[in-house]
Design an enzyme around this catalytic site. Structure first.
Site, short mmCIF file in Angstrom:
data_model
loop_
_atom_site.label_atom_id
_atom_site.label_comp_id
_atom_site.label_asym_id
_atom_site.label_seq_id
_atom_site.Cartn_x
_atom_site.Cartn_y
_atom_site.Cartn_z
CB VAL A 85 80.67 -73.15 -62.31
CG1 VAL A 85 81.03 -74.43 -63.04
CG2 VAL A 85 80.75 -73.36 -60.80
CG MET B 274 78.32 -73.26 -66.36
SD MET B 274 78.08 -74.85 -65.58
CE MET B 274 79.38 -75.76 -66.41
CG HIS C 53 71.90 -73.23 -60.05
ND1 HIS C 53 71.63 -73.26 -61.39
CD2 HIS C 53 71.49 -72.00 -59.63
CE1 HIS C 53 71.05 -72.13 -61.77
NE2 HIS C 53 70.96 -71.34 -60.71
CG MET D 245 65.19 -66.96 -60.05
SD MET D 245 64.52 -65.53 -60.89
CE MET D 245 65.59 -65.43 -62.32
N GLY D 246 65.56 -71.87 -60.28
CA GLY D 246 65.46 -73.14 -61.00
C GLY D 246 66.33 -73.13 -62.24
CB ALA D 247 66.70 -73.04 -65.38
O1 PAF Z 1 70.19 -65.03 -58.82
C1 PAF Z 1 69.01 -65.47 -58.89
O2 PAF Z 1 68.73 -66.59 -59.36
C2 PAF Z 1 67.87 -64.59 -58.40
O3 PAF Z 1 68.12 -63.24 -58.65
C3 PAF Z 1 67.53 -64.83 -56.91
C4 PAF Z 1 68.70 -64.45 -56.01
C5 PAF Z 1 67.17 -66.28 -56.68
C6 PAF Z 1 66.34 -63.97 -56.50
O4 PAF Z 1 65.21 -64.26 -57.25
#
Ligand code: PAF
Length: 283
Positions: free
Chosen positions: A181, A189, A41, A34-36
């Site tokens: 992490v 995080m 990530h 979902m970004g950020a």
């Molecule tokens: O874990 C997340 O960031 C969200 O739940 C996902 C898997 C991208 C679905 O919107």
């Protein structure tokens, strides 16, 4: 020099790009986000790169997994720095649909996951959540047609739900979990850590310490109930309001009464001020 990833914002653009990769016999790993984006990530992206020849990262703040009372509007959106991070990792493509591309006018289909989605953990406090996650992840899979999809273990119940869904619906994608992490003091995080005040940020690692202490006691042979009550006490004493602090079977997420029922996982969700944090560790 880092190269900017291709950015697809509509389903036809994405389709053409995925078809091109497929024609060139590429294998594709998807990292749904979902970004950020933070270092957690980045570690998902690095794992994706080890698994497949091409990496697609989706960035979509999915409205259907937020209740009206939750933070959909306030959820951090950091597009420029996200793209810079993905370029530095040499990501091939970013799938960034608008809400109208993901849920066009008249959209009326929803996946209703059961099994691990009804384990009585997150679902007890966020009953809308896994329906929204399963629906959007199902769509991301059919849109991107990945061979692999990487999910963080931090959202442990979510990882179990999407693994079950991919299996049950024969989606042809292998789900890979990636280790959580942590900051140096143990805090997992999370994009939501930015909500913590400096004082709350000092307290937040208590969750990890409490889980480790309960895990240590269970491994040492203490009764599960007493080891878990000890951990819950530490969390409450630090100022959190607990949603749950439980030990479950790591695969089924079903209840356990003894260490022999394992592999075991401790899972926690707790609120500190207005921020809700979740975390988990293996016992
Ligand atoms: O874990 C997340 O960031 C969200 O739940 C996902 C898997 C991208 C679905 O919107």
């Amino acid at each position: 020099m880092s190269r900017s990833p291709l950015i697809a914002r509509t389903v036809p653009t994405l389709r053409r790009a995925i078809d091109n990769l497929r024609k060139r016999k590429a294998t594709i790993a998807l990292v749904p986000t979902m970004g950020a984006l933070h270092d957690g990530h980045v570690s998902l992206v690095r794992l994706a790169k080890r698994r497949a020849s091409r990496v697609v990262v989706s960035i979509f703040v999915n409205p259907t997994q937020f209740a009206p009372t939750e933070d959909f509007g306030a959820y951090p959106r950091t597009w420029k720095s996200d793209i810079a991070k993905l370029a530095a990792e040499d990501v091939d493509m970013v799938w960034h649909p608008g809400v109208e591309a993901m849920y066009p006018e008249g959209f009326a289909t929803r996946i209703a996951p059961e099994g691990p989605a009804l384990a009585g953990l997150e679902d007890r406090f966020r009953p809308h959540f896994f329906g929204g996650v399963a629906t959007v992840v199902g769509k991301l899979f059919t849109q991107c047609r990945p061979d692999f999809a990487i999910f963080g273990e931090k959202d442990f119940q979510q990882l179990r739900v999407v693994t079950q869904m991919a299996r049950d619906l024969d989606l042809g994608v292998k789900i890979i979990g990636s280790r959580t992490v942590r900051e140096r003091d143990g805090l997992a995080m999370s994009s939501r850590n930015v909500y913590l005040s400096p004082e709350e940020r000092q307290i937040a690692p208590t969750l990890y310490r409490a889980m480790k202490e309960s895990a240590r006691r269970i491994k040492a042979g203490d009764a599960i109930a007493s080891a878990m009550a000890g951990g819950a006490g530490l969390i409450a004493a630090a100022g959190f309001t607990l949603d749950y602090f439980e030990v479950r079977h790591a695969e089924t997420l079903g209840p356990v009464t003894s260490r022999k029922d394992g592999p075991l996982r401790i899972l926690v969700a707790a609120r500190l001020g207005s921020t809700r944090l979740i975390d988990n560790i293996a016992v």
